[in-house]
Design a protein around this motif. Structure first.
Motif, PDB file in Angstrom:
ATOM      1  N   THR A 250      51.173  64.266  17.565  1.00 20.36           N
ATOM      2  CA  THR A 250      52.082  63.727  16.542  1.00 20.36           C
ATOM      3  C   THR A 250      53.524  64.206  16.686  1.00 20.36           C
ATOM      4  O   THR A 250      54.450  63.545  16.214  1.00 20.36           O
ATOM      5  CB  THR A 250      51.575  64.082  15.134  1.00 20.36           C
ATOM      6  OG1 THR A 250      51.393  65.509  15.051  1.00 20.36           O
ATOM      7  CG2 THR A 250      50.249  63.387  14.847  1.00 20.36           C
ATOM      8  N   GLU A 251      53.737  65.360  17.334  1.00 22.45           N
ATOM      9  CA  GLU A 251      55.088  65.903  17.480  1.00 22.45           C
ATOM     10  C   GLU A 251      55.716  65.538  18.831  1.00 22.45           C
ATOM     11  O   GLU A 251      56.770  66.059  19.200  1.00 22.45           O
ATOM     12  CB  GLU A 251      55.064  67.419  17.306  1.00 22.45           C
ATOM     13  CG  GLU A 251      54.591  67.845  15.910  1.00 22.45           C
ATOM     14  CD  GLU A 251      54.558  69.362  15.762  1.00 22.45           C
ATOM     15  OE1 GLU A 251      55.000  70.062  16.696  1.00 22.45           O
ATOM     16  OE2 GLU A 251      54.093  69.829  14.718  1.00 22.45           O
ATOM     17  N   LEU A 252      55.078  64.642  19.531  1.00 19.16           N
ATOM     18  CA  LEU A 252      55.576  64.235  20.842  1.00 19.16           C
ATOM     19  C   LEU A 252      56.900  63.490  20.735  1.00 19.16           C
ATOM     20  O   LEU A 252      57.075  62.632  19.873  1.00 19.16           O
ATOM     21  CB  LEU A 252      54.535  63.325  21.517  1.00 19.16           C
ATOM     22  CG  LEU A 252      54.944  62.686  22.841  1.00 19.16           C
ATOM     23  CD1 LEU A 252      54.955  63.727  23.951  1.00 19.16           C
ATOM     24  CD2 LEU A 252      53.990  61.544  23.192  1.00 19.16           C
ATOM     25  N   GLU A 253      57.818  63.822  21.626  1.00 15.65           N
ATOM     26  CA  GLU A 253      59.068  63.075  21.724  1.00 15.65           C
ATOM     27  C   GLU A 253      58.866  61.972  22.748  1.00 15.65           C
ATOM     28  O   GLU A 253      58.654  62.226  23.932  1.00 15.65           O
ATOM     29  CB  GLU A 253      60.212  64.000  22.155  1.00 15.65           C
ATOM     30  CG  GLU A 253      61.568  63.324  22.109  1.00 15.65           C
ATOM     31  CD  GLU A 253      62.711  64.280  22.391  1.00 15.65           C
ATOM     32  OE1 GLU A 253      63.750  63.822  22.893  1.00 15.65           O
ATOM     33  OE2 GLU A 253      62.546  65.493  22.130  1.00 15.65           O
ATOM     34  N   LEU A 254      58.902  60.730  22.288  1.00 12.50           N
ATOM     35  CA  LEU A 254      58.589  59.581  23.133  1.00 12.50           C
ATOM     36  C   LEU A 254      59.639  59.406  24.221  1.00 12.50           C
ATOM     37  O   LEU A 254      60.833  59.373  23.940  1.00 12.50           O
ATOM     38  CB  LEU A 254      58.519  58.321  22.275  1.00 12.50           C
ATOM     39  CG  LEU A 254      57.946  57.058  22.931  1.00 12.50           C
ATOM     40  CD1 LEU A 254      56.471  57.220  23.210  1.00 12.50           C
ATOM     41  CD2 LEU A 254      58.178  55.852  22.007  1.00 12.50           C
TER      42      LEU A 254
END
Length: 344
Positions: A138-142
């Motif tokens: 959920t905290e991934l930077e796309l």
């Protein structure tokens, strides 16, 4: 000069003919071989094994669909557990040895998953180390080159499979990967991606999908799957879970599409299961086979109290469970379960 060009063309044709005779050739997007060559080459590849009876075979892209809250995820985890251990689910067939599973869970949190695999968050069920479960970061930077997380996942899934050495992938569920999967275009892109991944990585894929709200008085058909036309065209097999009017915990499994076998689990021979959590693992328990019609909601079968009274009367006459089931047009497991519940 002209003679030299003719000789080169003739030589090229002769080379292609030799190539075609031996192995075939590629032309544009096609690989062309003699039919006998395809058969001979296929002989060297292993015959696909059953992963979940005749409903799902190795190297297939299979779809499992149902209405909400009927236990798709529960059955999928149970199938994954079975394959990871190389042990068949009682009442079903498994022909493969233990395989590494990658379960992409976009439905449950880790705490919800724990709850299904424990007794009040204690006495936890033990999975095999072959069973890998993944949640969304959920905290991934796309990365900038991707429009959304779904596109990023589809682009990286092949590498994830190689990294984890998984030979079976379960996607729970299709709604996450394509929020507009009712649209033919989105369904087509998604299924092409999964088919390509399956063929390129030699993996078996099971995709879970929802149905739009359906009428439980009617048989399940391929039209009940959202985006059905395109999804059905690009999957190898498909089966569905239906609710039963006979008992609240009962479900039936119906075969919708198959390529590696004959149509076995049709409307006259659905698989009946009960959904129970006897200890620390919520699971489907095989009860038997029945006609789908016997489990559809009707005015006659929906009145449970009236049926219970009929059952009590037949018990008083000395009838056994099988006889009562036949007389009330239900499966034997229904009678057995109702007697246990009513303590009679």
């Amino acid at each position: 000069m002209i003679r030299d060009k003719v000789n080169l063309i003739t030589k090229d044709i002769e080379n292609n003919q030799k190539k075609f005779k031996n192995k075939g050739f590629e032309y544009g997007c096609l690989i062309i071989k003699e039919a006998n060559t395809w058969v001979e080459e296929a002989k060297n590849r292993p015959i696909p094994n059953m992963l979940f009876s005749e409903l799902w075979y190795e190297n297939e892209v299979c779809i499992l669909f149902s209405d909400t809250n009927l236990g798709k995820s529960i059955l999928a985890v149970q199938i994954a557990d079975s394959i990871s251990k190389g042990r068949p689910i009682p009442g079903f067939k498994l022909e493969s040895s233990p395989k590494k599973i990658l379960y992409l869970d976009f439905e449950l949190s880790d705490k919800q998953f724990e709850n299904r695999c424990s007794e009040d968050y204690e006495n936890h069920y033990q999975f095999n180390e072959n069973f890998l479960r993944a949640e969304l970061h959920t905290e991934l930077e796309l990365p900038k080159e991707f429009k959304n997380i779904e596109e990023y996942l589809c682009a990286t899934l092949s590498n994830i499979i190689i990294e984890t050495k998984a030979s079976v992938v379960i996607v729970d569920n299709l709604t996450f990967l394509s929020s507009e999967n009712e649209k033919a275009k989105d369904a087509l892109v998604l299924m092409k991606t999964l088919k390509k991944i399956s063929k390129t990585n030699n993996v078996s894929i099971l995709v879970l999908a929802h149905t739009p709200k359906r009428d439980d008085s009617k048989p399940i058909t391929k039209n009940d799957l959202a985006g059905s036309k395109m999804l059905m065209n690009f999957c190898d097999s498909c089966f569905a879970i239906g609710s039963s009017s006979q008992e609240a915990s009962f479900r039936y499994i119906k075969q919708i599409k198959q390529r590696n076998t004959e149509h076995l689990y049709h409307s006259e021979n659905v698989i009946v299961c009960s959904l129970d959590k006897k200890t620390n693992f919520l699971e489907f328990n095989f009860e038997g086979f029945d006609s789908e019609k016997a489990h559809l909601k009707t005015f006659r079968t929906s009145d449970l109290e009236e049926r219970d009274e009929q059952m009590k009367f037949l018990i008083s006459e000395g009838k056994n469970n099988v006889q009562i089931a036949e007389m009330l047009n239900v499966c034997e497991g229904t009678i057995r379960k109702r007697r246990k519940k009513l303590n009679i």
